[in-house]
Write an enzyme that holds these catalytic residues in place. Structure first.
Site: not given
Lengths: 783, 368
Positions: B136, B190, B205
């Site tokens: 993703e 979310s 990340r």
């Protein structure tokens, strides 16, 4: 944010038993001499601080003038019990509900009229200002909350060993206490009140609020109250501890079906807090689950921010405090978990035993600046302090019933300023104690039993030491109750005063004895032993001098060991050898043959063949045979070799250990008989210093500043530690930067067994620090 | 890009998140007569269904305003459509695929997001479809860079807020994202992921937080009884968070000058709710607003710390939490500017939540 004011709801008062079962004079002690006050009123708890003086009986020794023959007795010195005034800090924590009752009590007992001002901090200080001023007639002087907090934090970190701990929920002992690093700065303090303040502290008066967050204890409480209709903070935490957050939170596996492998995100990781409550029916969620989810959300968030700030400022020591943490294992666990997760173990979450008192301590220190409290060393008084989690109903129902929700901390101002021994190899990793009884359940059982068993004897001896005082029996009984209660507390909460060790058990007993005015139960025994031993001194020296050099070296070592067997504190010895005090040679029968349990005598002998040491520091142990017939001949030999000797003895009494006062007199007497000792004293090559301690054990990180100075000035290159308390219970593993010699006889069969030996096994541990081979012989390093 | 490729239609890219499924569909507008003849009925029907409706079933929505016209992709010209529906309606979507015999088209369905893994077997069993699963974050970055490069007409893809600290003068302004590196990419779905991007293929990340869009909606549902994001946002727009939060001035009467904290700053989110009286006096709208402010500011704080730690000054916020959520965007713009004393710039992208799906589509056409 700092802990905020105006928290209107009292978190716990309404279900609390409002009667104070403990008489208030056992809580607000020594009020009659109290002179400085400070108060920290938080959202639910009030912390009161005051400075007071305590009158203590102390045993003093005074030499008779032997030349004048004034004394009919042949005693060497006289013992007198005198009153001494010492300073003590009192800190008391109680629920705000009691504030009025407490103020009334203080008013009634306040004698000192010099007190005009009370320093105040905390959000509630404003709210109760009028009440305090009216009740006490003192002017309330407000101090900045954060400044007080930091001041208090510095103070406890500097003065209380084992103040900081790591919390590990699933470990054998949940509390892992940190060794006191002499250099406490820099550190990060994350204060979780209603909001969060993150403060970087670089020096005593240099700190900066580098950040914070609005998501804190108030968010947990406020949002939790909305979600669960539960009003009290404690109840919310209880709900949370019973809940399952996975019912409410969206986990990585809820999105991925498993883990998100390539990022190393495990399936159980929370992807979205409360993420499931957006999709399911609202009725599905239990209060417990929502509270748990909220707790995780807030703890993780605070942990993450703390880590980001720690990283940005390159800090690895992070302390957490504030009402969100205060004594709550649930939040300590979630914060610890979060810190471990976000730093992958690089940063440890640290908590403080006296976290709740920081504000009050700081406010007090602000008001006491003219007394320079920071110039002194202070020590936690185990007799007068409640210990960690004393009011936690889960942890300690017994204590709670006794003292309601009152918690106390008392700190004694020490006569001497304490510092590290400059010869410690690594002060930051030095741990005095050999066995941590908080972690070793078997050893804990044994020693707690041992101390309980010994209690009758201690009480008897205490009474016997004061034959002229009629109420001594009554006081001794009170001592018995107090110490037994401490032992019971420690059985349930071994972590109450930091790591539980044989040393802390011994020290607690000394504190309790002092509390009930038994300053030196062994004074008479010590006196008798010293008198008798002195009579044998010349004979002993003469017989040693008749030996060949090599025989003498061994006889000297054996003499120290044999003399040390006579320790009235050790159980096995006091049972077995209440025989008439014997000459040195008679004692040797107790000693085991070589090779000893730990035996580097050969290396020591080789070393003695080499050049003399520059200066030896000798930590001595018992009175009587030990010091006079064991240590002194050894010292004499060192002096004769050209080695300077510094004899370090206790500042105050502990068991039958020789005190500095006693040793002064003894040494003078010996000097009168022995020209070698006399010359040593005269030429300042033999020096007596006090250790700064009144413990049967030895903490090399808290020694008299003068001792440290002498050690440095004289370029000490040999440290000798003698006796079970100082060389086995403590310092067995201590690493020094110079040569060291640890000598002891194991006078406890359980301990001997543990170490793989028998009763009266000998430990003779001569060590040369790595990289520093002793001057002349390569082979002398112990194998 | 100019070279025609042989990838069979239909061209889809899919991103299955924790809350929403994002679907991008390329509608070719240059179909030759020959192609038209060869095109199977199933394909036509899918194209017609998707392009002639703006809503699908009860919950599927096509964001018409985001549609990209006359786009040249892989040598073909057409329109790019942006469609979303809740993840919990994925079974209905699969059922539709089955009804429309999607599997007969022998296409590869490129999918990213956690759902690509979680629902892989459902795709196979329910719709006879084989998923090509993609990471993703790879897709997200590819999508961002692609969309930013192809949008040339119409409203600028990238924008910021001028004068973010002055509500009256705060206006949206276009921003050219040339020479974008390094940038901090904050994806608020979310949950939240924060990436430091140094080039198209070099990123990491940095961290993430579980306090994201799902938390906002989840808490709002519990606190106010609402059930959709739009409803929650509508309530938030009408509420007042200062009744719920405890501000610095509530504690100190004004600024806490000793530490440079302005009186208006929130000291404790939901802090006033510790008091029973105040709990009884707040409205649902106030609670929704406070929830929005709390979550948004927290994302702002964490982002700012990451930017400092990574030494990056440009921050791009994406993700569907920002959809029709000007309130949050302005708050983020404000927070970035105020707490960094103007050092940090908050940037936003019009196609907020669709970049992952776009990246998945690009993977279909140009496998990396």
């Amino acid at each position: 944010m700092a802990e905020c004011s105006g928290i209107d709801s009292n978190p716990s008062s309404h279900t609390m038993d409002k009667s104070i079962t403990l008489p208030p004079d056992e809580i607000f002690r020594n009020l009659e001499n109290a002179k400085r006050f400070a108060i920290d009123i938080g959202g639910s708890l009030t912390k009161l601080a005051y400075y007071s003086t305590v009158q203590h009986k102390v045993a003093k020794v005074r030499s008779f003038d032997h030349t004048a023959k004034e004394a009919a007795s042949d005693k060497l010195y006289e013992i007198s019990v005198q009153e001494e005034v010492t300073a003590r800090l009192h800190f008391i924590k109680f629920e705000n509900a009691y504030i009025e009752t407490c103020l009334d009590f203080i008013k009634d007992h306040l004698v000192n009229t010099e007190t005009k001002v009370i320093k105040a901090t905390g959000g509630g200080a404003h709210k109760f200002k009028e009440l305090i001023e009216r009740k006490l007639g003192l002017k309330v002087d407000k101090e900045d909350e954060m400044t007080c907090l930091i001041k208090g934090c510095n103070f406890v970190l500097k003065n209380i060993p084992h103040e900081a701990f790591v919390y590990a929920k699933h470990a054998d002992s949940e509390f892992r206490f940190q060794t006191t690093n002499p250099d406490i700065f820099p550190y990060l303090l994350v204060n979780i009140g209603s909001g969060v303040s993150i403060v970087k502290v670089e020096a005593e008066d240099k700190f900066e609020r580098i950040g914070g967050s609005s998501i804190g204890g108030g968010t947990f409480w406020g949002l939790g109250a909305l979600l669960t209709k539960t009003k009290r903070f404690d109840e919310l935490l209880q709900l949370a501890s019973k809940g399952q957050h996975t019912n409410v939170d969206m986990l990585v596996k809820d999105i991925y079906g498993g883990s998100y492998g390539c990022l190393g995100l495990t399936g159980d990781l929370i992807a979205s807090s409360f993420g499931k409550s957006a999709t399911a029916d609202k009725g599905d969620f239990s209060k417990e689950d929502m509270a748990k989810s909220l707790l995780h959300m807030i703890s993780n968030d605070i942990g993450q921010l703390a880590c980001l700030y720690a990283k940005l400022h390159n800090l690895s020591r992070v302390y957490f405090g504030g009402f969100f943490i205060r004594g709550h294992p649930v939040t300590m666990h979630t914060i610890t978990y979060s810190i471990n997760f976000f730093t992958k173990g690089e940063v440890q979450a640290l908590f403080l035993r006296h976290e709740g008192y920081l504000g009050a301590i700081g406010a007090f220190l602000k008001g006491a600046e003219e007394d320079n409290p920071n110039q002194y060393s202070w020590g936690e008084n185990y007799a007068g302090s409640s210990g960690l989690m004393s009011v936690s109903p889960d942890m300690n129902p017994m204590q709670r019933a006794r003292s309601g929700t009152f918690d106390m901390l008392e700190m004694d101002r020490l006569e001497r300023q304490l510092v590290n021994l400059p010869l410690l190899q690594d002060p930051s990793s030095y741990i005095p104690d050999t066995v941590d009884l908080t972690e070793d359940a078997l050893a804990r059982e044994y020693w707690l039993y041992c101390f309980e068993e010994a209690l009758d004897g201690v009480v008897k001896r205490a009474v016997a030491s004061q034959p002229d005082m009629l109420e001594a029996a009554l006081r001794a009984e009170k001592f018995r109750q107090k110490y037994r209660h401490k032992l019971q507390t420690l059985r349930h909460q071994p972590f109450a005063y930091g790591s539980l060790t044989v040393r802390s058990l011994l020290d607690t007993r000394e504190h309790c004895l002092n509390e009930f005015n038994f300053p030196d139960p062994y004074s008479k025994i010590k006196q008798r032993e010293n008198d008798v031993a002195l009579k044998y001194y010349q004979k002993a020296v003469k017989s040693l001098e008749e030996l060949s050099w090599e025989e003498r070296q061994f006889a000297l070592v054996r003499g120290v060991l044999a003399g040390n067997v006579f320790d009235w504190g050790a159980k096995a010895v006091s049972d077995k050898c209440l025989i008439p005090l014997c000459a040195q040679t008679d004692c040797v029968v107790f000693l085991s043959e070589r090779p000893w349990l730990v035996d580097s005598y050969n290396q020591w002998l080789e070393r003695m063949k080499g050049p003399p040491h520059k200066c030896a520091l000798f930590f001595v142990d018992n009175s009587g045979v030990d010091i006079i017939l064991g240590v002194m001949p050894f010292v004499r030999e060192l002096l004769s070799r050209g080695t300077e000797v510094v004899l370090a003895s206790n500042s105050g009494p502990a068991l039958n250990d020789v005190t500095n006062g006693e040793l002064q007199i003894l040494t003078e007497r010996i000097a009168a008989m022995d020209p070698v000792i006399q010359a040593g004293l005269r030429d300042d090559r033999l020096m007596l210093v006090q250790s700064g301690s009144s413990s049967p054990c030895l903490d090399l990180s808290r020694l008299d500043k003068v001792l440290a100075m002498v050690v440095r000035e004289r370029q000490t290159d040999l440290v000798i530690i003698e006796g079970m308390g100082r060389a086995i219970h403590t310092n067995y593993y201590a690493m020094l930067s110079c040569e060291s010699l640890k000598m002891a006889v194991i006078k406890n069969s359980w301990l001997a067994d543990r170490l793989g030996g028998k009763l009266f096994s000998v430990v003779f541990k001569y060590e040369v620090p790595a990289g520093k081979p002793s001057q002349d012989c390569e082979t002398s390093t112990p194998s | 890009v100019g070279v025609k490729c042989n990838i069979a239609f239909p061209w889809f890219g899919m991103d299955i998140g924790g809350t929403l499924v994002k679907l991008v569909y390329f509608e070719p507008k240059d179909i030759t007569a020959e192609e038209e003849q060869e095109e199977v009925e199933n394909l036509k029907s899918i194209r017609r269904y998707l392009t002639s409706n703006t809503a699908y079933g009860k919950t599927g929505i096509r964001d018409v305003h985001l549609q990209l016209q006359d786009l040249t992709l892989c040598g073909r010209t057409g329109n790019l459509h942006f469609i979303r529906f809740p993840t919990h309606d994925l079974p209905a979507f699969l059922q539709m695929g089955r009804n429309k015999h999607f599997s007969s088209l022998h296409t590869t369905l490129c999918a990213t997001g956690g759902g690509a893994y979680k629902f892989e077997s459902d795709f196979r069993t329910m719709a006879d479809l084989q998923l090509h699963k993609l990471d993703e974050l790879d897709c997200l970055i590819r999508g961002v860079l692609y969309i930013d490069s192809v949008v040339s007409s119409g409203p600028s893809e990238c924008y910021y807020f001028e004068n973010p600290t002055e509500p009256d003068r705060c206006v949206q302004k276009p921003y050219t994202l040339e020479n974008p590196y390094p940038l901090l990419l904050v994806n608020i779905g979310s949950g939240v992921s924060i990436l430091a991007v140094y080039s198209e293929n070099n990123y990491k990340r940095v961290t993430g937080t579980s306090l994201g869009g799902g938390t906002f909606l989840g808490l709002c549902c519990l606190l106010t009884g609402c059930s959709t994001f739009e409803e929650a946002l509508e309530m938030a727009s009408l509420g007042e968070s200062t009744r719920v939060d405890k501000l610095v001035r509530d504690i100190y009467g004004g600024d806490y000058e000793r530490f440079g904290l302005p009186g208006w700053a929130v000291a404790s989110s939901f802090g006033n709710m510790m008091s029973k009286e105040k709990r009884e006096s707040v409205s649902k709208e106030d609670l929704a607003r406070a929830t929005l402010v709390t979550i948004t500011n927290n994302i702002g704080s964490i982002t700012r710390m990451c930017a400092l730690n990574e030494n990056i000054e440009r921050v791009v916020f994406v993700g569907n939490f920002l959809r029709v959520n000007t309130l949050s965007m302005k708050l983020l713009a404000y927070a970035m500017d105020y707490w960094s004393k103007g050092q940090l710039k908050a940037l936003f992208l019009r196609h907020e939540g669709y970049f992952g799906a776009v990246g998945a589509l690009l993977e279909l056409l140009h496998p990396s």
